[in-house]
Design a protein around this motif. Sequence first.
Motif, PDB file in Angstrom:
ATOM      1  N   GLU A 384      13.102   7.193  -4.624  1.00 57.16           N
ATOM      2  CA  GLU A 384      13.328   8.226  -3.744  1.00 57.16           C
ATOM      3  C   GLU A 384      11.822   8.412  -2.917  1.00 57.16           C
ATOM      4  O   GLU A 384      12.085   8.252  -1.589  1.00 57.16           O
ATOM      5  CB  GLU A 384      13.407   9.539  -4.205  1.00 57.16           C
ATOM      6  N   ALA A 385      10.913   8.039  -3.527  1.00 60.53           N
ATOM      7  CA  ALA A 385       9.609   8.111  -2.719  1.00 60.53           C
ATOM      8  C   ALA A 385       9.416   6.644  -2.142  1.00 60.53           C
ATOM      9  O   ALA A 385       9.187   6.530  -0.804  1.00 60.53           O
ATOM     10  CB  ALA A 385       8.320   8.028  -3.762  1.00 60.53           C
ATOM     11  N   PHE A 387      11.884   5.127  -0.758  1.00 61.73           N
ATOM     12  CA  PHE A 387      12.732   5.039   0.385  1.00 61.73           C
ATOM     13  C   PHE A 387      12.216   5.815   1.645  1.00 61.73           C
ATOM     14  O   PHE A 387      12.227   5.399   2.678  1.00 61.73           O
ATOM     15  CB  PHE A 387      14.204   5.527  -0.023  1.00 61.73           C
ATOM     16  N   TYR A 388      11.615   6.781   0.972  1.00 61.57           N
ATOM     17  CA  TYR A 388      10.993   7.853   2.067  1.00 61.57           C
ATOM     18  C   TYR A 388       9.879   6.942   2.906  1.00 61.57           C
ATOM     19  O   TYR A 388       9.645   7.146   4.125  1.00 61.57           O
ATOM     20  CB  TYR A 388      10.157   8.949   1.204  1.00 61.57           C
ATOM     21  N   LEU A 389       9.140   6.202   2.238  1.00 58.89           N
ATOM     22  CA  LEU A 389       8.008   5.384   2.881  1.00 58.89           C
ATOM     23  C   LEU A 389       8.538   4.356   3.748  1.00 58.89           C
ATOM     24  O   LEU A 389       8.220   4.140   5.014  1.00 58.89           O
ATOM     25  CB  LEU A 389       6.884   4.848   1.835  1.00 58.89           C
ATOM     26  N   ARG A 390       9.781   3.683   3.110  1.00 58.25           N
ATOM     27  CA  ARG A 390      10.379   2.556   3.919  1.00 58.25           C
ATOM     28  C   ARG A 390      10.911   3.208   5.261  1.00 58.25           C
ATOM     29  O   ARG A 390      10.884   2.603   6.315  1.00 58.25           O
ATOM     30  CB  ARG A 390      11.223   1.717   3.109  1.00 58.25           C
ATOM     31  N   ALA A 391      11.582   4.358   5.079  1.00 54.07           N
ATOM     32  CA  ALA A 391      12.069   5.036   6.099  1.00 54.07           C
ATOM     33  C   ALA A 391      11.474   5.195   7.326  1.00 54.07           C
ATOM     34  O   ALA A 391      11.723   5.675   8.178  1.00 54.07           O
ATOM     35  CB  ALA A 391      13.022   6.125   5.597  1.00 54.07           C
ATOM     36  N   ARG A 392      10.026   5.153   7.216  1.00 53.68           N
ATOM     37  CA  ARG A 392       9.014   5.552   8.050  1.00 53.68           C
ATOM     38  C   ARG A 392       8.606   4.179   8.682  1.00 53.68           C
ATOM     39  O   ARG A 392       7.657   4.212   9.326  1.00 53.68           O
ATOM     40  CB  ARG A 392       7.954   6.410   7.648  1.00 53.68           C
ATOM     41  N   LYS A 396       8.725  -2.805   2.334  1.00 54.67           N
ATOM     42  CA  LYS A 396       8.607  -2.657   0.766  1.00 54.67           C
ATOM     43  C   LYS A 396       7.511  -2.893   0.280  1.00 54.67           C
ATOM     44  O   LYS A 396       7.155  -1.974  -1.069  1.00 54.67           O
ATOM     45  CB  LYS A 396       9.777  -3.312   0.103  1.00 54.67           C
ATOM     46  N   PHE A 402       1.373   1.519  -2.068  1.00 52.39           N
ATOM     47  CA  PHE A 402       1.047   2.879  -1.957  1.00 52.39           C
ATOM     48  C   PHE A 402       1.212   3.441  -3.015  1.00 52.39           C
ATOM     49  O   PHE A 402       0.352   4.511  -3.291  1.00 52.39           O
ATOM     50  CB  PHE A 402       1.912   3.399  -0.724  1.00 52.39           C
ATOM     51  N   LEU A 403       2.662   3.519  -3.656  1.00 52.28           N
ATOM     52  CA  LEU A 403       2.881   4.463  -4.744  1.00 52.28           C
ATOM     53  C   LEU A 403       2.091   4.126  -6.190  1.00 52.28           C
ATOM     54  O   LEU A 403       1.629   4.663  -6.678  1.00 52.28           O
ATOM     55  CB  LEU A 403       4.421   4.371  -5.022  1.00 52.28           C
TER      56      LEU A 403
ATOM     57  N   GLU B  73      12.905  -0.261   6.253  1.00 47.29           N
ATOM     58  CA  GLU B  73      11.784  -0.235   7.328  1.00 47.29           C
ATOM     59  C   GLU B  73      12.164  -0.988   8.628  1.00 47.29           C
ATOM     60  O   GLU B  73      11.680  -0.483   9.651  1.00 47.29           O
ATOM     61  CB  GLU B  73      10.844  -1.106   6.536  1.00 47.29           C
ATOM     62  N   PHE B  84      14.380  13.979   6.759  1.00 49.71           N
ATOM     63  CA  PHE B  84      14.869  14.018   5.269  1.00 49.71           C
ATOM     64  C   PHE B  84      15.492  15.530   5.304  1.00 49.71           C
ATOM     65  O   PHE B  84      14.715  16.488   5.585  1.00 49.71           O
ATOM     66  CB  PHE B  84      14.318  13.942   4.129  1.00 49.71           C
ATOM     67  N   VAL B  88      10.039  14.093   0.276  1.00 49.51           N
ATOM     68  CA  VAL B  88       9.538  13.769  -1.042  1.00 49.51           C
ATOM     69  C   VAL B  88       8.226  13.899  -1.159  1.00 49.51           C
ATOM     70  O   VAL B  88       7.443  13.784  -0.253  1.00 49.51           O
ATOM     71  CB  VAL B  88       9.884  12.266  -1.276  1.00 49.51           C
ATOM     72  N   ILE B  90       4.937  13.210  -2.355  1.00 48.34           N
ATOM     73  CA  ILE B  90       4.079  12.038  -2.976  1.00 48.34           C
ATOM     74  C   ILE B  90       2.647  12.382  -3.142  1.00 48.34           C
ATOM     75  O   ILE B  90       1.589  12.100  -2.264  1.00 48.34           O
ATOM     76  CB  ILE B  90       4.282  10.822  -1.870  1.00 48.34           C
TER      77      ILE B  90
END
Lengths: 436, 253
Positions: A384-385, A387-392, A396, A402-403, B73, B84, B88, B90
């Motif tokens: 989920e995290a 996807f959140y980063l990729r959606a910005r 990948k 990052f995580l 991306e 969202f 999330v 993080i």
Amino acid sequence: MTVSIKKDHKLADAFLSVTEGMQDLTLYSNLKKSAKDILADSGMPTLKNEEYKYTAISKRISDQITHLGTPSSISDLQHEVHARENLFQLEEGYTLVCNNGIFDERLSKIDPQVFQVESLKELKEEKAAQIGAVEKNESDPFTALNSLLFLDGLRIDIPEGKIIEKPLMLVNFVKPDQKGSCIHPRVFIHVGKNAQLTLIEQTIYLGEDPVFVNSVTEWMVGQNAHVRNYKLQNGHKNDLVVSNTRSEIHQDASFTSIVLSLEGGMIRNNLSLDLKASKCEGNMYGLYLLNGKTHVDNHTNVDHTKPHSESNELYKGILADQSRGVFNGKIFVRQDAQKTNAFQQNNNILLSEDATINTKPQLEIWADDVKCSHGCTTGQLDEEALFYLRARGIGKDAAKAFLLHAFAGEVLDQLKDEGFKEYCEKVVHARLGGNY
Amino acid sequence: MLSIKNLHASIEGTPILKGISLEIKPGEVHAIMGPNGSGKSTLASVLAGREEYEVTEGEVYFKGKNLLELSPEDRAREGVFLAFQYPVEIPGVSSTNFLRTAVNQVREYRGQEPLDAVKFLSLMKEKMKLVEIDQKLLSRALNEGFSGGEKKKNEIFQMAVLEPTLAILDETDSGLDIDALKVVANGVNQLKTKENGTIVVTHYQRLLDYIVPDYVHVLFDGRIVKSGSKDLALELEDKGYDWIKEEVSGTTV
């Protein structure tokens, strides 16, 4: 059919035979005699030994190390030291250099006005008698092995009330030769009442030949003294490492250990904090980033004996490829140790289906008024995290980095010395493939 | 700018979207309404590229490109932004570091020079005013310990910084009190241009008092069953969703 045996006597005997013709260290004859008896009696641990059930270090030594003796001094070490002078940006700190386990005063940077460093061979009897008094031969077969085979080592004494603000770096350069591939560094550190010290330990491997480094570090932390001990394990795929560290912590004192295991063949860390008095504190942090077939085993042990003491523990691991991690965290709270606070956490991220982690908390509590907690987690990266980063718009690989870096950061944040912290962050960054 | 044709999508084999068609032109605001479980959030997720959903039929073109072929991306870099429903948390990732990386990866994709620290900071400051977000929040880890309202504000703040051409707000109003709702809506309205499209996914009409839609679509059982002007939203508010359900089952029986 393979026959598993409880004790490896063959390897123990082979090590015992190394002592033949070794120079006599009469100062330590009792210590060495007891070590000899223990090894002759119990041998080296195999997987049948509960404490070593996941870590076949004896077998790895038998398979990979052909010369069980100790190598001679590395020649021209000066050149190697100079080449790394700015490695940790510690220009203002102190450096202790060891050459295959033997203290090299000439290459070290110390100030006798500030603290005292002595070679074990040159100790006065009274001080020598303390070697082996904190970490006893009985506590681990590898401690006994170190006692049996160390040729020299060093003792550091931080005088009462001395606050050493700049870190002290202990660098051990190791290189096997025809004489042997086993090094047994022995260090004893006494930190006087009200004193303060940060010690950074690192082993530098010259070349990538198989080598076995079996160290014992004993700490005696006096009343209201405060110690930070960082250990960076960043060797190569052919190194075998056993590290036994034990710290005796007295009233109002604190000891913080941070162990970063980034590269190696097989590493076993035994870390024991003996909280000897009330109102003292022991902290244990660890980070292991493993790939290939690297195997890292952290066995930790904290012993609360008196009221109002506190321990905190956080070990985190990221395991890729076919690597393997082991975490075993023992917490003892004795009957006298009321009002103890003890916290333990072990978190792991597995990046591959072939990576393994064995994690086990072990709490033994005899006091009734205590706060203890423990927990462990093992999982994959948080999708989920990710996807959140990729959606910005973050790619990948960068998002993963990052995580992972955020995960590792919780341990790295515990490093208080800026120069060393920066260095470690750089090394970890490079490993996690981040470019941000 | 966005053309959705006969879109079908399922999750773990269960069909959720069952043939959605929708055209969005630059400058338009479309509201997607519907009862719980009608597929509103699924539509938003599929457009943003969430990988759990499988598109089984249909196509989506965005500015002439096949959106469904792009990674999440790359969709973001092309200008799609999903606010969202549940941002999330993080821990350990700094809000500023995250956003700067996002901005610069988007810029790189578009062949623009990366923003240096100074320029990025002034961009942040400019956009912070727009959504009335506290600078202190941005010095913390991404969304960690943020209240519901703070998280939603942060979504709109990120949107302001990334300047998307298509913004999809997935139930951005849920859990917001009226003051927070006004701030969020105000931010969205200020970001609206003649070139940008906006999809507002919501369960309640309330948000549409502040973000006024050009079109309202009612989603039910994976299909758009009714489209109309903003008056349709008022009618839904007044009568609830039951009459839609009856109308739909009435026509299918």
